[in-house]
Design a protein around this motif. Structure first.
Motif, PDB file in Angstrom:
ATOM      1  N   LEU A   1      15.786  11.040  -7.498  1.00 47.79           N
ATOM      2  CA  LEU A   1      14.765  10.457  -8.379  1.00 47.79           C
ATOM      3  C   LEU A   1      14.891  10.995  -9.809  1.00 47.79           C
ATOM      4  CD1 LEU A   1      11.746  10.372  -5.926  1.00 47.79           C
ATOM      5  CD2 LEU A   1      13.130   8.436  -6.717  1.00 47.79           C
ATOM      6  N   ASP A   2      15.250  12.272  -9.936  1.00 47.18           N
ATOM      7  CA  ASP A   2      15.515  12.826 -11.276  1.00 47.18           C
ATOM      8  C   ASP A   2      16.715  12.113 -11.903  1.00 47.18           C
ATOM      9  OD1 ASP A   2      13.420  14.623 -11.120  1.00 47.18           O
ATOM     10  OD2 ASP A   2      14.694  16.320 -10.532  1.00 47.18           O
ATOM     11  N   TRP A   3      17.762  11.881 -11.094  1.00 48.40           N
ATOM     12  CA  TRP A   3      18.949  11.162 -11.560  1.00 48.40           C
ATOM     13  C   TRP A   3      18.571   9.741 -11.995  1.00 48.40           C
ATOM     14  CZ3 TRP A   3      21.421   6.802  -9.475  1.00 48.40           C
ATOM     15  CH2 TRP A   3      22.673   6.505 -10.019  1.00 48.40           C
ATOM     16  N   CYS A   4      17.732   9.076 -11.211  1.00 44.01           N
ATOM     17  CA  CYS A   4      17.288   7.720 -11.568  1.00 44.01           C
ATOM     18  C   CYS A   4      16.669   7.710 -12.957  1.00 44.01           C
ATOM     19  CB  CYS A   4      16.273   7.189 -10.555  1.00 44.01           C
ATOM     20  SG  CYS A   4      16.974   6.746  -8.960  1.00 44.01           S
ATOM     21  N   ARG A   5      15.794   8.653 -13.220  1.00 41.34           N
ATOM     22  CA  ARG A   5      15.163   8.724 -14.540  1.00 41.34           C
ATOM     23  C   ARG A   5      16.207   8.980 -15.632  1.00 41.34           C
ATOM     24  NH1 ARG A   5      10.988  10.419 -11.286  1.00 41.34           N
ATOM     25  NH2 ARG A   5      11.617  12.573 -11.086  1.00 41.34           N
ATOM     26  N   SER A   6      17.172   9.855 -15.343  1.00 38.55           N
ATOM     27  CA  SER A   6      18.169  10.206 -16.372  1.00 38.55           C
ATOM     28  C   SER A   6      19.094   9.044 -16.717  1.00 38.55           C
ATOM     29  CB  SER A   6      18.988  11.425 -15.937  1.00 38.55           C
ATOM     30  OG  SER A   6      19.939  11.078 -14.954  1.00 38.55           O
ATOM     31  N   VAL A   7      19.326   8.128 -15.770  1.00 39.09           N
ATOM     32  CA  VAL A   7      20.203   6.972 -16.033  1.00 39.09           C
ATOM     33  C   VAL A   7      19.388   5.712 -16.331  1.00 39.09           C
ATOM     34  CG1 VAL A   7      22.141   7.914 -14.712  1.00 39.09           C
ATOM     35  CG2 VAL A   7      20.519   6.359 -13.581  1.00 39.09           C
ATOM     36  N   LYS A   8      18.083   5.880 -16.502  1.00 40.10           N
ATOM     37  CA  LYS A   8      17.175   4.770 -16.845  1.00 40.10           C
ATOM     38  C   LYS A   8      17.048   3.728 -15.734  1.00 40.10           C
ATOM     39  CE  LYS A   8      16.689   6.466 -21.015  1.00 40.10           C
ATOM     40  NZ  LYS A   8      16.475   7.869 -20.871  1.00 40.10           N
TER      41      LYS A   8
ATOM     42  N   ILE B   1      34.784   6.374  -5.307  1.00 35.80           N
ATOM     43  CA  ILE B   1      33.850   7.069  -4.420  1.00 35.80           C
ATOM     44  C   ILE B   1      34.469   8.349  -3.874  1.00 35.80           C
ATOM     45  CG2 ILE B   1      32.584   6.932  -2.238  1.00 35.80           C
ATOM     46  CD1 ILE B   1      32.176   3.924  -2.871  1.00 35.80           C
ATOM     47  N   MET B   2      35.731   8.269  -3.467  1.00 35.10           N
ATOM     48  CA  MET B   2      36.409   9.465  -2.950  1.00 35.10           C
ATOM     49  C   MET B   2      36.465  10.554  -4.023  1.00 35.10           C
ATOM     50  SD  MET B   2      39.451   7.678  -0.740  1.00 35.10           S
ATOM     51  CE  MET B   2      40.480   9.119  -0.781  1.00 35.10           C
ATOM     52  N   HIS B   3      36.823  10.177  -5.239  1.00 30.03           N
ATOM     53  CA  HIS B   3      36.919  11.158  -6.327  1.00 30.03           C
ATOM     54  C   HIS B   3      35.553  11.758  -6.657  1.00 30.03           C
ATOM     55  CE1 HIS B   3      38.108  13.118  -9.998  1.00 30.03           C
ATOM     56  NE2 HIS B   3      37.119  12.496 -10.620  1.00 30.03           N
ATOM     57  N   GLU B   4      34.565  10.919  -6.851  1.00 30.69           N
ATOM     58  CA  GLU B   4      33.249  11.395  -7.261  1.00 30.69           C
ATOM     59  C   GLU B   4      32.553  12.213  -6.173  1.00 30.69           C
ATOM     60  OE1 GLU B   4      32.179  11.389 -10.281  1.00 30.69           O
ATOM     61  OE2 GLU B   4      33.530   9.927 -11.182  1.00 30.69           O
ATOM     62  N   SER B   5      32.893  11.975  -4.917  1.00 29.97           N
ATOM     63  CA  SER B   5      32.234  12.709  -3.833  1.00 29.97           C
ATOM     64  C   SER B   5      33.076  13.854  -3.278  1.00 29.97           C
ATOM     65  CB  SER B   5      31.845  11.754  -2.711  1.00 29.97           C
ATOM     66  OG  SER B   5      32.993  11.167  -2.148  1.00 29.97           O
ATOM     67  N   SER B   6      34.255  14.089  -3.839  1.00 30.88           N
ATOM     68  CA  SER B   6      35.103  15.174  -3.339  1.00 30.88           C
ATOM     69  C   SER B   6      34.410  16.514  -3.547  1.00 30.88           C
ATOM     70  CB  SER B   6      36.466  15.164  -4.032  1.00 30.88           C
ATOM     71  OG  SER B   6      36.349  15.559  -5.371  1.00 30.88           O
ATOM     72  N   SER B   7      34.679  17.446  -2.668  1.00 30.67           N
ATOM     73  CA  SER B   7      33.997  18.742  -2.722  1.00 30.67           C
ATOM     74  C   SER B   7      34.291  19.478  -4.027  1.00 30.67           C
ATOM     75  CB  SER B   7      34.372  19.602  -1.521  1.00 30.67           C
ATOM     76  OG  SER B   7      35.772  19.798  -1.481  1.00 30.67           O
ATOM     77  N   ASN B   8      35.483  19.319  -4.595  1.00 28.96           N
ATOM     78  CA  ASN B   8      35.807  19.972  -5.868  1.00 28.96           C
ATOM     79  C   ASN B   8      35.017  19.375  -7.018  1.00 28.96           C
ATOM     80  OD1 ASN B   8      37.714  21.483  -4.564  1.00 28.96           O
ATOM     81  ND2 ASN B   8      39.425  20.193  -5.159  1.00 28.96           N
TER      82      ASN B   8
ATOM     83  N   SER C   1      26.635  12.689  -8.134  1.00 31.83           N
ATOM     84  CA  SER C   1      26.271  13.524  -6.975  1.00 31.83           C
ATOM     85  C   SER C   1      24.886  13.244  -6.403  1.00 31.83           C
ATOM     86  CB  SER C   1      26.405  15.010  -7.314  1.00 31.83           C
ATOM     87  OG  SER C   1      27.749  15.345  -7.467  1.00 31.83           O
ATOM     88  N   PRO C   2      23.837  13.164  -7.222  1.00 28.92           N
ATOM     89  CA  PRO C   2      22.511  12.913  -6.633  1.00 28.92           C
ATOM     90  C   PRO C   2      22.442  11.588  -5.865  1.00 28.92           C
ATOM     91  CG  PRO C   2      22.301  13.693  -8.877  1.00 28.92           C
ATOM     92  CD  PRO C   2      23.760  13.391  -8.656  1.00 28.92           C
ATOM     93  N   TYR C   3      23.192  10.597  -6.322  1.00 26.45           N
ATOM     94  CA  TYR C   3      23.261   9.299  -5.632  1.00 26.45           C
ATOM     95  C   TYR C   3      24.109   9.423  -4.366  1.00 26.45           C
ATOM     96  CZ  TYR C   3      25.117   4.585  -4.800  1.00 26.45           C
ATOM     97  OH  TYR C   3      25.525   3.417  -4.228  1.00 26.45           O
ATOM     98  N   LEU C   4      25.298   9.992  -4.492  1.00 25.05           N
ATOM     99  CA  LEU C   4      26.209  10.091  -3.351  1.00 25.05           C
ATOM    100  C   LEU C   4      25.672  11.006  -2.254  1.00 25.05           C
ATOM    101  CD1 LEU C   4      29.554  10.272  -5.345  1.00 25.05           C
ATOM    102  CD2 LEU C   4      28.696   8.335  -4.012  1.00 25.05           C
ATOM    103  N   ASN C   5      24.845  11.981  -2.618  1.00 20.50           N
ATOM    104  CA  ASN C   5      24.272  12.881  -1.610  1.00 20.50           C
ATOM    105  C   ASN C   5      23.287  12.172  -0.680  1.00 20.50           C
ATOM    106  OD1 ASN C   5      25.772  15.056  -2.441  1.00 20.50           O
ATOM    107  ND2 ASN C   5      24.191  15.820  -3.810  1.00 20.50           N
ATOM    108  N   LEU C   6      22.881  10.963  -1.041  1.00 20.86           N
ATOM    109  CA  LEU C   6      22.002  10.183  -0.165  1.00 20.86           C
ATOM    110  C   LEU C   6      22.785   9.306   0.807  1.00 20.86           C
ATOM    111  CD1 LEU C   6      19.069   8.983  -2.445  1.00 20.86           C
ATOM    112  CD2 LEU C   6      19.273  11.069  -1.100  1.00 20.86           C
ATOM    113  N   PHE C   7      24.113   9.210   0.617  1.00 17.26           N
ATOM    114  CA  PHE C   7      24.918   8.393   1.529  1.00 17.26           C
ATOM    115  C   PHE C   7      24.789   8.940   2.940  1.00 17.26           C
ATOM    116  CE2 PHE C   7      28.412   5.965  -0.910  1.00 17.26           C
ATOM    117  CZ  PHE C   7      27.548   5.645  -1.927  1.00 17.26           C
ATOM    118  N   PRO C   8      24.791   8.067   3.936  1.00 19.39           N
ATOM    119  CA  PRO C   8      24.694   8.532   5.317  1.00 19.39           C
ATOM    120  C   PRO C   8      25.928   9.313   5.743  1.00 19.39           C
ATOM    121  CG  PRO C   8      24.952   6.137   5.226  1.00 19.39           C
ATOM    122  CD  PRO C   8      24.871   6.625   3.822  1.00 19.39           C
TER     123      PRO C   8
END
Length: 146
Positions: free
Chosen positions: A26-33, A107-114, A122-129
């Protein structure tokens, strides 16, 4: 659309505990409008197939706006990832019939552990199942059908 901040009860998980992943999203949502009309919907883990879902909290009219999502800041796709220049440079090599290859790479790049802590997504991808928890035929191996 009038943006309404979520009430605290809407950012708790189904057990009533504070939901850090949802707060971060939700913080991310606000930051990206990205705005969500919480007078009409809530985000919850209940009544969803897996992880989070948006649930109406009142009757909705046809074509009623529930959220406004800006393309340049809140949609993960090849032109909005940090890999955009590399993907553009290698576009002909990444061309596929389905056109999914570039998005999968994003998606693979943005969600990689590194990359997890430094990714804008990250805040969006962390909600993925967690697909390891799905028990659906599309995820079964051939032995499950015997």
């Amino acid at each position: 659309m009038e943006e309404t901040e979520p009430k605290l009860k809407r950012v708790k998980n189904d057990d009533g505990d504070d939901d850090a992943a949802l707060h971060s999203f939700l913080d991310w949502c606000r930051s990206v409008k990205l705005s969500i009309d919480f007078s009409k919907v809530k985000i919850s883990k209940s009544s969803t197939s897996h992880n989070y879902g948006m649930i109406a909290i009142r009757d909705l009219a046809e074509d009623e706006t529930l959220a406004t999502i800006p393309k340049r800041t809140a949609i993960l796709e090849p032109s909005t990832t940090r890999l955009s220049e590399l993907l553009r440079k290698h576009a002909s090599e990444l061309k596929s019939d389905s056109n999914w290859s570039k998005l999968i790479i994003c998606i693979m790049h943005e969600s990689s552990s590194n990359n997890e802590k430094s990714s804008n997504w990250s805040p969006y991808l962390n909600l993925f199942p967690n697909y390891d928890l799905f028990d659906l035929p599309m995820f079964w191996n051939e032995y499950a059908f015997l």
